[in-house]
Scaffold this active site. Structure first.
Site, PDB file in Angstrom:
ATOM      1  N   CYS A  49      -2.294  -0.630  18.882  1.00  0.00           N
ATOM      2  CA  CYS A  49      -2.603   0.804  18.808  1.00  0.00           C
ATOM      3  C   CYS A  49      -3.822   1.173  19.651  1.00  0.00           C
ATOM      4  O   CYS A  49      -3.892   2.284  20.192  1.00  0.00           O
ATOM      5  CB  CYS A  49      -2.867   1.208  17.363  1.00  0.00           C
ATOM      6  SG  CYS A  49      -1.667   0.590  16.178  1.00  0.00           S
ATOM      7  N   ASP A  81      -3.292  -1.922  10.236  1.00  0.00           N
ATOM      8  CA  ASP A  81      -2.514  -1.763   9.013  1.00  0.00           C
ATOM      9  C   ASP A  81      -1.257  -2.632   9.046  1.00  0.00           C
ATOM     10  O   ASP A  81      -0.810  -3.146   8.016  1.00  0.00           O
ATOM     11  CB  ASP A  81      -2.116  -0.298   8.826  1.00  0.00           C
ATOM     12  CG  ASP A  81      -3.285   0.544   8.340  1.00  0.00           C
ATOM     13  OD1 ASP A  81      -4.407   0.020   8.286  1.00  0.00           O
ATOM     14  OD2 ASP A  81      -3.084   1.720   8.026  1.00  0.00           O
ATOM     15  N   CYS A 122      -5.284   3.076  15.796  1.00  0.00           N
ATOM     16  CA  CYS A 122      -4.651   2.644  14.551  1.00  0.00           C
ATOM     17  C   CYS A 122      -5.053   3.584  13.418  1.00  0.00           C
ATOM     18  O   CYS A 122      -6.103   4.231  13.471  1.00  0.00           O
ATOM     19  CB  CYS A 122      -5.047   1.205  14.243  1.00  0.00           C
ATOM     20  SG  CYS A 122      -4.033   0.415  12.979  1.00  0.00           S
ATOM     21  N   ASP A 123      -4.243   3.628  12.383  1.00  0.00           N
ATOM     22  CA  ASP A 123      -4.266   4.692  11.375  1.00  0.00           C
ATOM     23  C   ASP A 123      -5.647   5.173  10.940  1.00  0.00           C
ATOM     24  O   ASP A 123      -5.973   6.352  11.039  1.00  0.00           O
ATOM     25  CB  ASP A 123      -3.508   4.243  10.126  1.00  0.00           C
ATOM     26  CG  ASP A 123      -2.020   4.071  10.381  1.00  0.00           C
ATOM     27  OD1 ASP A 123      -1.606   4.187  11.537  1.00  0.00           O
ATOM     28  OD2 ASP A 123      -1.292   3.812   9.425  1.00  0.00           O
ATOM     29  N   LYS A 124      -6.472   4.293  10.377  1.00  0.00           N
ATOM     30  CA  LYS A 124      -7.741   4.739   9.786  1.00  0.00           C
ATOM     31  C   LYS A 124      -8.787   5.058  10.841  1.00  0.00           C
ATOM     32  O   LYS A 124      -9.811   5.672  10.538  1.00  0.00           O
ATOM     33  CB  LYS A 124      -8.289   3.680   8.825  1.00  0.00           C
ATOM     34  CG  LYS A 124      -7.318   3.240   7.756  1.00  0.00           C
ATOM     35  CD  LYS A 124      -6.676   4.406   7.031  1.00  0.00           C
ATOM     36  CE  LYS A 124      -5.551   3.952   6.118  1.00  0.00           C
ATOM     37  NZ  LYS A 124      -4.377   3.385   6.817  1.00  0.00           N
ATOM     38  N   CYS A 194       2.254   3.285  16.315  1.00  0.00           N
ATOM     39  CA  CYS A 194       3.654   3.380  15.902  1.00  0.00           C
ATOM     40  C   CYS A 194       4.259   4.711  16.353  1.00  0.00           C
ATOM     41  O   CYS A 194       3.626   5.762  16.261  1.00  0.00           O
ATOM     42  CB  CYS A 194       3.770   3.239  14.397  1.00  0.00           C
ATOM     43  SG  CYS A 194       3.179   1.649  13.773  1.00  0.00           S
ATOM     44  N   SER A 470       2.179   3.732   3.452  1.00  0.00           N
ATOM     45  CA  SER A 470       2.136   3.928   4.891  1.00  0.00           C
ATOM     46  C   SER A 470       2.832   5.238   5.236  1.00  0.00           C
ATOM     47  O   SER A 470       3.697   5.719   4.503  1.00  0.00           O
ATOM     48  CB  SER A 470       2.856   2.771   5.580  1.00  0.00           C
ATOM     49  OG  SER A 470       3.172   3.083   6.919  1.00  0.00           O
TER      50      SER A 470
END
Length: 564
Positions: A49, A81, A122-124, A194, A470
């Site tokens: 990511c 993640d 990435c997500d966070k 993603c 998620s």
């Protein structure tokens, strides 16, 4: 001439040692005389990511230098993640959001930088960087690094979610090992986050709807050269913001802007994690904006995005029809987004997005003919979640489920039962002690939810947890249950065999026992010992709040002198 914050490190006789350190980094007198602009990213090898950041960071630094600033690159952490999923390492995922914000605060204030460009991947990392920007409140621009291109195997477009669900399919004999391997090798063909409307793409869109990023940037694929151009423009723009004194992050992040962020989540069937991150962003600005406020926006916003996991399409498809601008323009025109809110450019949302393409009717629907009349994400209340819980309803065939509780004291217990198929249609799988304090860290449950879906049981069972999901999770899955079980929330009182009713249409979730029984169980409840007594997780558990307020670890908004 404006006195920049960074002058506290460069001006005066007693700053000779400070200047010596800077000269050791190759800065000359001309560079020392210019504003110092931080450029933070997570470029490294923790996750694909963030591997798109490298060339974008260089372009941003070029833009800053061209516009008269001295760029100062630094990095912060990222916890993948995907790689931390379904084991103890996932406890560090949400914690990493706080570490990212804290580390940005430490560098920007510790080194007295004048402005900031922050990259997330990435997500966070996305909410973490935005939280750091709002906390520091210097002229700032957020840039999402972009998603991966979708994969392809046997004529089917893929995202990484397909690999998670394929594991369940292999367990049931639906697919063979060669197919599982083919999906694994082809589902993520490039670097980038993603490709579906999971947390990264959701929060990328949120950054646009809130006005914190370059207009219409979030859906540009991470590997596209176009991103270098945008990052270079951002470098120039942040210098303009610095020269004119804003707009500052806390001038942009208002209650209306937060509502705009919630609206784009609902409209695109985005990640349930946004219900946690929006209150956390609000906290940094000193604004009370809880999961209840998020839920009100979700309930009044139509679902118009036909995006995975609830729909068919990916970020690349949205880019091909005109990007996030298509969604924002449609929501501004329908009144679901406040077009008068300010953006980093100094122009309003309506001004920046008014000339965008109209919805195509397949990937993005018109608000007049939506996929659903209310949002793709919903906040539930009831005796099992008096302070709230969150479910993604986009793609669900049924909105009501009543079944029999199967209680698991942690994720591992449930995963073991699912792997061995020791559950039945009609079960409500309850995973507790996974909340922000009890986990600690609110682990994501994609591993178990994807197994359930891959085994063909996606909407035949329900899953409830005080942990998280998620953005890729789908099915009758309810998370973020508050208050959490570890501190005595109602989830701690559920017994095997209890009946639980979930009614997403009515926004309710209830444990079907009488008040007397409820009271007796509460009286008998005893707290569990903490799982971690030292280290970062122990510190986090002592500080972290509950999900409705964003699971934050401090009270915003933080103040800092400007050296005027």
């Amino acid at each position: 001439m404006k006195k920049w914050r960074s002058r506290v490190t460069t001006d005066g006789l007693d700053r000779a040692p400070h200047r010596a350190f800077m000269r050791a980094m190759g800065l000359d007198d001309e560079a020392l005389a210019k504003p110092m602009v931080g450029v933070v990213s997570m470029k490294g090898e923790q996750t694909p990511c963030n591997m798109t950041h490298d060339f974008q960071v260089e372009a941003a630094k070029t833009g800053i230098a061209e516009a008269g600033g001295t760029p100062r690159e630094f990095s912060t952490i990222s916890v993948s993640d995907g790689i931390s999923m379904n084991h103890e390492g996932m406890k560090f995922s949400l914690l990493s959001r706080e570490l990212i914000a804290d580390s940005i605060e430490a560098v920007v204030h510790g080194l007295a930088y004048d402005a900031l460009i922050g990259f997330g991947g990435c997500d966070k990392t996305l909410p973490g960087v935005m939280m750091g920007m709002i906390r520091c409140n210097v002229p700032s621009i957020f840039i999402y690094g972009g998603s991966a291109l979708p994969g392809r195997f046997e004529g089917k477009a893929l995202t990484v979610l397909d690999s998670y669900e394929a594991v369940g399919g292999f367990m049931t004999g639906e697919i063979d090992e060669a197919t599982l391997e083919g999906i694994e090798r082809n589902c993520l063909p490039t670097i980038g986050a993603c490709a579906g409307q999971f947390t990264a793409n959701t929060m990328g869109m949120v950054s646009e709807a809130m006005g914190l990023t370059m207009p219409n940037v979030s859906m540009i694929p991470g590997v596209y050269a176009e991103r270098a151009r945008v990052a270079r423009q951002a470098g120039r723009l942040v210098m303009q913001m610095l020269q004119r004194g804003g707009p500052l992050p806390r001038e942009i992040v208002t209650p209306k802007a937060l509502e705009n962020g919630a609206a784009i989540v609902a409209a695109t069937g985005g990640s349930t994690n946004a219900a946690l991150h929006l209150p956390a962003l609000a906290n940094e600005a000193g604004i009370s904006f809880t999961i209840d406020d998020v839920g009100k926006v979700f309930a009044r916003t139509p679902l118009i995005g036909n995006l995975r996991p609830g729909g068919k399409y990916t970020a690349k498809d949205v880019y091909d029809i005109g990007g996030t601008a298509v969604v924002i323009r449609a929501l501004v025109e329908s009144g679901h987004i406040d077009g008068g809110c300010l953006t980093i450019t100094g122009r309003t949302i309506a001004e920046e997005y008014g000339s965008a393409n109209a919805p195509d009717g397949e990937i993005i629907f018109s608000t007049k003919t939506p996929m659903m009349p209310d949002g793709g994400v919903a906040v539930l209340k009831g005796n099992l979640c008096p302070d709230g819980a969150v479910i993604k309803v986009a793609g669900l065939k049924k909105l009501v489920f009543e079944g029999t509780a199967r209680v698991f004291e942690d994720e591992e217990e449930c995963v073991d039962a699912v792997r061995n198929r020791k559950y039945s249609a009609g079960d409500v799988l309850v995973i507790r002690n996974e909340g922000p304090v009890g986990g600690p860290g609110m682990r994501e449950m994609l591993g178990v939810t994807a197994l359930i879906y891959g085994q063909g049981m996606g909407e035949k069972v329900a899953l409830i947890t005080d942990g998280r999901f998620s953005g890729a999770t789908r099915g009758m899955c309810i998370g973020y249950v508050s208050p959490e079980s570890f501190i005595g929330g109602p989830l701690a009182l559920v017994h095997d065999g209890d009946r639980i009713r979930i009614d997403a249409a009515e926004r309710r979730m209830d444990l079907l026992i009488d008040d007397k029984e409820f009271a007796q169980r509460r009286q008998a409840w005893k707290p569990r010992p903490p799982r971690h007594r030292a280290g970062a997780l122990a510190k986090y558990a002592r500080l972290v709040g509950q999900a409705p307020g964003g699971a934050v670890t401090h009270d915003g908004a933080a103040d800092w002198p400007w050296f005027d």
